[in-house]
Design a protein around this motif. Structure first.
Motif, mmCIF file in Angstrom:
data_model
loop_
_atom_site.group_PDB
_atom_site.id
_atom_site.type_symbol
_atom_site.label_atom_id
_atom_site.label_comp_id
_atom_site.label_asym_id
_atom_site.label_seq_id
_atom_site.Cartn_x
_atom_site.Cartn_y
_atom_site.Cartn_z
ATOM 1 N N PRO A 331 0.860 -1.280 -0.093
ATOM 2 C CA PRO A 331 0.146 -0.168 -0.206
ATOM 3 C C PRO A 331 0.952 1.335 0.042
ATOM 4 O O PRO A 331 2.054 1.194 0.285
ATOM 5 N N GLY A 332 0.227 2.213 -0.376
ATOM 6 C CA GLY A 332 0.968 3.634 -0.260
ATOM 7 C C GLY A 332 1.205 4.007 1.189
ATOM 8 O O GLY A 332 0.580 3.602 1.982
ATOM 9 N N ALA A 333 1.940 5.284 1.209
ATOM 10 C CA ALA A 333 2.285 5.693 2.584
ATOM 11 C C ALA A 333 1.374 6.729 2.987
ATOM 12 O O ALA A 333 1.353 7.164 4.100
ATOM 13 N N GLY A 334 0.624 7.054 1.748
ATOM 14 C CA GLY A 334 -0.297 8.410 2.355
ATOM 15 C C GLY A 334 -1.651 8.050 2.929
ATOM 16 O O GLY A 334 -1.786 6.693 3.237
ATOM 17 N N PRO A 335 -2.686 8.654 2.897
ATOM 18 C CA PRO A 335 -4.019 8.582 3.318
ATOM 19 C C PRO A 335 -4.991 7.459 2.672
ATOM 20 O O PRO A 335 -4.418 7.411 1.522
ATOM 21 N N GLU A 336 -5.722 6.949 3.391
ATOM 22 C CA GLU A 336 -6.525 6.015 2.553
ATOM 23 C C GLU A 336 -7.756 6.844 1.920
ATOM 24 O O GLU A 336 -8.376 7.866 2.717
ATOM 25 N N VAL A 337 -8.083 6.614 0.806
ATOM 26 C CA VAL A 337 -9.241 7.406 -0.048
ATOM 27 C C VAL A 337 -9.928 6.284 -0.988
ATOM 28 O O VAL A 337 -9.567 5.692 -1.276
#
Length: 364
Positions: A331-337
């Motif tokens: 997964p990415g390190a940023g927020p879930e969207v």
């Protein structure tokens, strides 16, 4: 003070000084300075293990007939728990179900979660996605009724709205552009006198990079890696307008596009989806006040939020990932969207986007 026997009031003299400082009044001005750009990219969530659904048996009742019915019902519920997507397909949900009404205003909540256990196929590329009920192409973009606004009469506003939609079609739906061709029809609608934007366009297609990314405005895929599935792009969004600066008609387009793709090789039938939400603000300027060309608009701002188009990708083309290779990236390190959630404005959605790392989409 007087000249030729005619007195000039203090108010007139102050107005004369203000106009002299501002320059000659009435001369067309240069288009607005560099349009504001904001972008964010999301990586699709790595597949999580599916949890078992629990079933609490009903209280035992007397009577053989009731027991048999209860047993059949329990078996049916267990089947639904194990394979809900197939049951959805029986009732039309897998193929899209009832089409949604046009989006006339921002919704107050995200769309319901579809069954993610039924993966998209070459025959049903939107299966398991809310986009299955969205419109095809420009049919999913709501255009409001025209009314006289700013320097334009009703007929002129109607034409501006039609051309704004034409820009969306030419930039994000045109099959040739999706396959990597230069979006000539879309570029022709942008004010050629807006120098900073023209410089951006020239650089974006010659040497794309972080500060000159054509994907901010145009949808293009790396055809050596992926191919489009079918000829339908699902869309949902709307166009609004108001009077802008110097009497211009300012048009805002907010549209989500869903593109199904497969590996470029014909040997693979795995389907992935790239989801792009774009907000483009256009100013249809009064040529008597702004230097422009008839039938073109000046860009005010443009924002782009992309799911599964490739993180850290400055190639100028979307490079989607597929489920079979996703566990390697994580997964990415940023927020879930939620890429299908249109209940928030793009301003709210993009807060901190320039500083955030690649985020994670909760579904695709």
């Amino acid at each position: 003070m007087s000249k030729g026997g005619t007195s000039i009031s203090d108010e007139e003299w102050e107005r004369f000084q203000r106009e002299a400082e501002a320059g000659t009044q009435g001369a067309p001005e240069e288009p607005s300075a560099r349009a504001r750009m904001v972008t964010r990219r999301l990586r699709e969530e790595t597949a999580r293990p599916e949890g078992w659904r629990t079933h609490r048996p009903a209280r035992q009742r007397r009577g053989k007939g009731r027991y048999v019915v209860g047993l059949i019902l329990a078996a049916g519920l267990l089947y639904v728990a194990l394979d809900p997507g197939r049951v959805t397909d029986w009732f039309g949900g897998g193929a899209g179900g009832t089409p949604l009404a046009a989006e006339s205003e921002r919704p107050d909540q995200p769309p319901a979660t579809e069954s993610a256990t039924r993966q998209p196929t070459l025959q049903q590329p939107f299966r398991g996605s809310p986009a299955a009920r969205w419109g095809d192409g420009t049919a999913g973009i709501t255009v409001p009724e025209a009314r006289a606004t700013g320097w334009m009469n009703k007929a002129q506003v109607s034409q501006a709205l039609d051309r704004s939609r034409d820009f969306l079609a030419a930039s994000s739906l045109d099959s040739g552009v999706l396959l990597g061709q230069r979006p000539e029809k879309a570029i022709a609608l942008i004010n050629p006198k807006q120098k900073d934007v023209q410089d951006y366009l020239a650089t974006a297609f010659r040497a794309p990079g972080k500060d000159a990314d054509p994907l901010m405005l145009f949808s293009r895929f790396a055809t050596e890696k992926v191919r489009l599935v079918g000829d339908v792009v699902k869309t949902r969004g709307r166009i609004t307008y108001r009077e802008g600066k110097r009497g211009a008609v300012e048009v805002t387009t907010d549209v989500t596009y869903v593109y199904p793709v497969a590996h470029a090789t014909e040997r693979s039938d795995e389907v992935a989806r790239t989801i792009v939400r774009r907000e483009v603000v256009m100013s249809w300027d009064d040529p008597a006040k702004v230097i422009t060309e008839p039938g073109t608009f000046s860009l005010v701002s443009y924002k782009s939020d992309t799911t599964n188009g490739g993180c850290d990708n400055d190639t100028g083309f979307y490079v989607p990932e597929f489920r079979s290779a996703r566990t390697a990236t994580g997964p990415g390190a940023g927020p879930e969207v939620d890429p299908y959630d249109r209940s928030t404005s793009m301003d709210a959605r993009m807060q901190g986007a320039d500083d955030a790392k690649c985020g994670t989409a909760t579904r695709s």
